[in-house]
Design a protein around this motif. Sequence first.
Motif, mmCIF file in Angstrom:
data_model
loop_
_atom_site.group_PDB
_atom_site.id
_atom_site.type_symbol
_atom_site.label_atom_id
_atom_site.label_comp_id
_atom_site.label_asym_id
_atom_site.label_seq_id
_atom_site.Cartn_x
_atom_site.Cartn_y
_atom_site.Cartn_z
ATOM 1 N N GLN A 77 7.753 59.432 0.710
ATOM 2 C CA GLN A 77 7.069 58.378 1.464
ATOM 3 C C GLN A 77 7.661 58.145 2.856
ATOM 4 O O GLN A 77 6.903 57.998 3.817
ATOM 5 C CB GLN A 77 7.033 57.073 0.673
ATOM 6 N N GLU A 120 5.361 58.297 6.198
ATOM 7 C CA GLU A 120 5.295 57.197 7.160
ATOM 8 C C GLU A 120 5.711 57.666 8.552
ATOM 9 O O GLU A 120 5.137 57.229 9.552
ATOM 10 C CB GLU A 120 6.175 56.044 6.691
ATOM 11 N N PRO A 148 1.770 50.133 11.791
ATOM 12 C CA PRO A 148 1.611 49.699 10.393
ATOM 13 C C PRO A 148 0.247 50.071 9.805
ATOM 14 O O PRO A 148 0.150 50.409 8.618
ATOM 15 C CB PRO A 148 1.767 48.175 10.446
ATOM 16 N N ARG A 201 0.330 53.849 9.126
ATOM 17 C CA ARG A 201 1.302 54.089 8.057
ATOM 18 C C ARG A 201 0.684 53.726 6.701
ATOM 19 O O ARG A 201 0.792 54.473 5.738
ATOM 20 C CB ARG A 201 2.573 53.288 8.316
ATOM 21 N N GLU A 202 -0.005 52.598 6.646
ATOM 22 C CA GLU A 202 -0.671 52.172 5.403
ATOM 23 C C GLU A 202 -1.736 53.189 4.982
ATOM 24 O O GLU A 202 -1.831 53.556 3.810
ATOM 25 C CB GLU A 202 -1.314 50.796 5.613
ATOM 26 N N ARG A 203 -2.508 53.671 5.946
ATOM 27 C CA ARG A 203 -3.540 54.673 5.649
ATOM 28 C C ARG A 203 -2.907 55.961 5.139
ATOM 29 O O ARG A 203 -3.411 56.594 4.216
ATOM 30 C CB ARG A 203 -4.381 54.981 6.885
ATOM 31 N N VAL A 254 -0.042 56.381 3.574
ATOM 32 C CA VAL A 254 0.486 56.195 2.213
ATOM 33 C C VAL A 254 -0.660 56.181 1.199
ATOM 34 O O VAL A 254 -0.535 56.734 0.108
ATOM 35 C CB VAL A 254 1.342 54.911 2.136
ATOM 36 N N LYS A 255 -1.788 55.580 1.568
ATOM 37 C CA LYS A 255 -2.951 55.555 0.662
ATOM 38 C C LYS A 255 -3.589 56.930 0.524
ATOM 39 O O LYS A 255 -4.081 57.296 -0.532
ATOM 40 C CB LYS A 255 -4.008 54.565 1.171
#
Length: 196
Positions: free
Chosen positions: A36, A40, A91, A94-96, A98-99
């Motif tokens: 992860q 990121e 952010p 980064r969220e996208r 990880v998903k």
Amino acid sequence: MKRWIGVALLTLATLTNAQTTPAKKELVAKLLQLQQPGIENVARGLVEQVAGRMMQDAGRVLQTQVPPEKREAIGKNIEASVRKYIDESTPLLRERAVKLAPSVIGAALEEKFTEDELKQLIAWNESPVNKKYQQALPEIQSGFLQKLVAEGRPVIEPKVQALEQSIRSALSSGVAASPVSKPASAAKPAAKPASK
């Protein structure tokens, strides 16, 4: 007949390797969790790459098209806008990332690696040697990059200068053709002195 048995066994082996079991899914999930920070970092790198290109472009325009007395204030304004973009976009991306990782990276891992290979990858990722390697890597890469720049500069610099000159020539031919960019003295031909 033996040939068909061989093909059947090969097909079965391929299906077994490609087969996704709950244990394999669990191993992939663990590997993705270990990876992860890297995922990121990819997202952050993309955001910073876009920001860097925009800053370079803005810097060129500042130096060539903005009056010197206004450059500092405009430069600070641009820097603040770029920082805001990075702070807001990192952010989100980064969220996208990880998903998205399980459906893209996870699916590829499930397809290309056996359970045993996934276990080995996890063991490597958790190993003290890998952790030491990951900690040393930025310093190693930085040293390599500095050396590459120093050694590559003599062969690349002439090409960069030629490219810059080519771009300047292309831009100046476009600017010279523009009636707006002509100085007032060049707009009218100079009057000829009277002949006696």
